[in-house]
Design a protein around this motif. Structure first.
Motif, PDB file in Angstrom:
ATOM      1  N   SER A  97       1.013   9.051  -6.233  1.00  0.00           N
ATOM      2  CA  SER A  97       1.599  10.386  -6.122  1.00  0.00           C
ATOM      3  C   SER A  97       2.392  10.726  -7.375  1.00  0.00           C
ATOM      4  CB  SER A  97       2.510  10.456  -4.890  1.00  0.00           C
ATOM      5  OG  SER A  97       3.207  11.691  -4.838  1.00  0.00           O
ATOM      6  N   SER A 125       2.246   7.753   2.534  1.00  0.00           N
ATOM      7  CA  SER A 125       2.961   6.499   2.249  1.00  0.00           C
ATOM      8  C   SER A 125       3.895   6.101   3.400  1.00  0.00           C
ATOM      9  CB  SER A 125       3.753   6.619   0.943  1.00  0.00           C
ATOM     10  OG  SER A 125       4.903   7.430   1.102  1.00  0.00           O
ATOM     11  N   CYS A 126       4.158   7.039   4.298  1.00  0.00           N
ATOM     12  CA  CYS A 126       5.025   6.768   5.448  1.00  0.00           C
ATOM     13  C   CYS A 126       4.234   6.561   6.741  1.00  0.00           C
ATOM     14  CB  CYS A 126       6.005   7.929   5.652  1.00  0.00           C
ATOM     15  SG  CYS A 126       7.054   8.281   4.239  1.00  0.00           S
ATOM     16  N   GLN A 133       0.823  -1.201   0.000  1.00  0.00           N
ATOM     17  CA  GLN A 133       0.000   0.000   0.000  1.00  0.00           C
ATOM     18  C   GLN A 133       0.860   1.254   0.000  1.00  0.00           C
ATOM     19  OE1 GLN A 133      -2.781   1.650   3.259  1.00  0.00           O
ATOM     20  NE2 GLN A 133      -4.166   0.595   1.848  1.00  0.00           N
ATOM     21  N   ALA A 134       1.977   1.223   0.726  1.00  0.00           N
ATOM     22  CA  ALA A 134       2.904   2.357   0.710  1.00  0.00           C
ATOM     23  C   ALA A 134       3.432   2.582  -0.700  1.00  0.00           C
ATOM     24  CB  ALA A 134       4.061   2.112   1.679  1.00  0.00           C
ATOM     25  N   MET A 135       3.791   1.508  -1.373  1.00  0.00           N
ATOM     26  CA  MET A 135       4.282   1.633  -2.743  1.00  0.00           C
ATOM     27  C   MET A 135       3.186   2.139  -3.680  1.00  0.00           C
ATOM     28  SD  MET A 135       7.469   0.917  -2.820  1.00  0.00           S
ATOM     29  CE  MET A 135       7.726   0.665  -4.585  1.00  0.00           C
ATOM     30  N   LEU A 160       0.164  12.558  -0.491  1.00  0.00           N
ATOM     31  CA  LEU A 160       0.252  11.113  -0.700  1.00  0.00           C
ATOM     32  C   LEU A 160       1.634  10.578  -0.340  1.00  0.00           C
ATOM     33  CD1 LEU A 160      -1.742  10.713  -4.046  1.00  0.00           C
ATOM     34  CD2 LEU A 160      -2.535  10.393  -1.685  1.00  0.00           C
ATOM     35  N   GLU A 161       2.667  11.351  -0.609  1.00  0.00           N
ATOM     36  CA  GLU A 161       4.009  10.940  -0.196  1.00  0.00           C
ATOM     37  C   GLU A 161       4.080  10.840   1.326  1.00  0.00           C
ATOM     38  OE1 GLU A 161       6.872  10.052  -1.581  1.00  0.00           O
ATOM     39  OE2 GLU A 161       6.190  10.132  -3.654  1.00  0.00           O
ATOM     40  N   LEU A 170       0.662   4.125  -2.872  1.00  0.00           N
ATOM     41  CA  LEU A 170       0.481   5.565  -2.632  1.00  0.00           C
ATOM     42  C   LEU A 170       1.578   6.378  -3.313  1.00  0.00           C
ATOM     43  CD1 LEU A 170      -0.604   5.487   1.115  1.00  0.00           C
ATOM     44  CD2 LEU A 170      -2.004   6.263  -0.809  1.00  0.00           C
ATOM     45  N   ARG A 171       2.806   5.861  -3.291  1.00  0.00           N
ATOM     46  CA  ARG A 171       3.897   6.563  -3.970  1.00  0.00           C
ATOM     47  C   ARG A 171       3.701   6.549  -5.486  1.00  0.00           C
ATOM     48  NH1 ARG A 171       8.112   3.459  -0.174  1.00  0.00           N
ATOM     49  NH2 ARG A 171       7.765   4.685   1.724  1.00  0.00           N
ATOM     50  N   VAL A 194      -3.988   6.646   7.021  1.00  0.00           N
ATOM     51  CA  VAL A 194      -4.217   6.788   5.578  1.00  0.00           C
ATOM     52  C   VAL A 194      -5.706   6.810   5.284  1.00  0.00           C
ATOM     53  CG1 VAL A 194      -3.976   5.640   3.346  1.00  0.00           C
ATOM     54  CG2 VAL A 194      -2.034   5.727   4.912  1.00  0.00           C
TER      55      VAL A 194
END
Length: 210
Positions: free
Chosen positions: A13, A127-128, A5-7, A123-124, A9-10, A134
């Motif tokens: 973005s 992602s963290c 999910q983090a990837m 969004l960046e 969102l990146r 989120v």
């Protein structure tokens, strides 16, 4: 937050940034992230992949011009979220400072020239963060994301897929292709270009009687 999910969102973005050479070179990586991401509906995944393919195939100058026309020439689809809430009102400044402080409290220093409320920047940041934050953050601004996405649908833009994906992640109602779209003049009036000088006073050219 799950790594996929983090990837994602990146990747989302990145898709909303200016389509320069760096984005063009990253198309394959973004494509792979979208294919591997969980939590997306099949329709949204297909639409995101169509956007990636379109950006890859489109002439870079055409892609850049299209991006500017969509996101930089009016309030209705601007990616600066507070424009949709506060416009140019005095409340926008404090809201911007609060959001920037939220980034700083998380140990993240915004880079570049974009404002804190620029959606790719948000969004960046997300992602963290953990999955609960989120979902909560995206749900809080879902009405804005939905409004932008519906307007992009109305323009038949592949970029609408990014907003559909964000609503998917938030777990809220998605885009509506039948939603009424406000007239552009109602939303973009304050963005109209104004002349640098007042026009000269018109004087009569009729000859004075002698």
């Amino acid at each position: 937050m799950r790594g996929d999910q983090a990837m994602l969102l990146r990747a989302l973005s990145a898709l909303l940034t200016y389509p320069d050479q760096a984005l063009h070179d990253a198309w394959k990586e973004i494509d792979e992230v979208i294919r591997a991401a969980r939590g997306l509906s099949p329709t949204v995944r297909k639409e995101l992949l169509a956007l990636v393919g379109d950006l890859h195939r489109t002439d870079p100058y055409d892609a850049e011009a299209r991006y500017v026309d969509l996101f930089d020439r009016g309030r209705s689809t601007t990616l600066n979220l507070f424009e949709h809430v506060h416009g140019d009102g005095r409340d926008r400044g404090p809201a911007m400072l609060d959001l920037r402080q939220r980034y700083l409290d998380a140990g993240l220093e915004p880079l570049g020239n974009e404002l804190p409320d620029h959606l790719p920047v948000l969004l960046e940041y997300l992602s963290c963060r953990d999955a609960a934050e989120v979902r909560e953050t995206l749900a809080d601004c879902a009405h804005i994301l939905r409004a932008i996405g519906n307007r992009l649908l109305h323009k038949q833009s592949h970029y609408a897929a990014v907003f559909a994906a964000l609503l998917d992640i938030a777990g809220v109602k998605g885009l509506d292709p039948h939603a009424p779209i406000p007239a552009p003049e109602d939303l973009d009036k304050s963005w109209e270009e104004r002349p640098a000088f007042e026009p000269p006073v018109q004087t009569s050219t009729a000859q004075r009687p002698t």
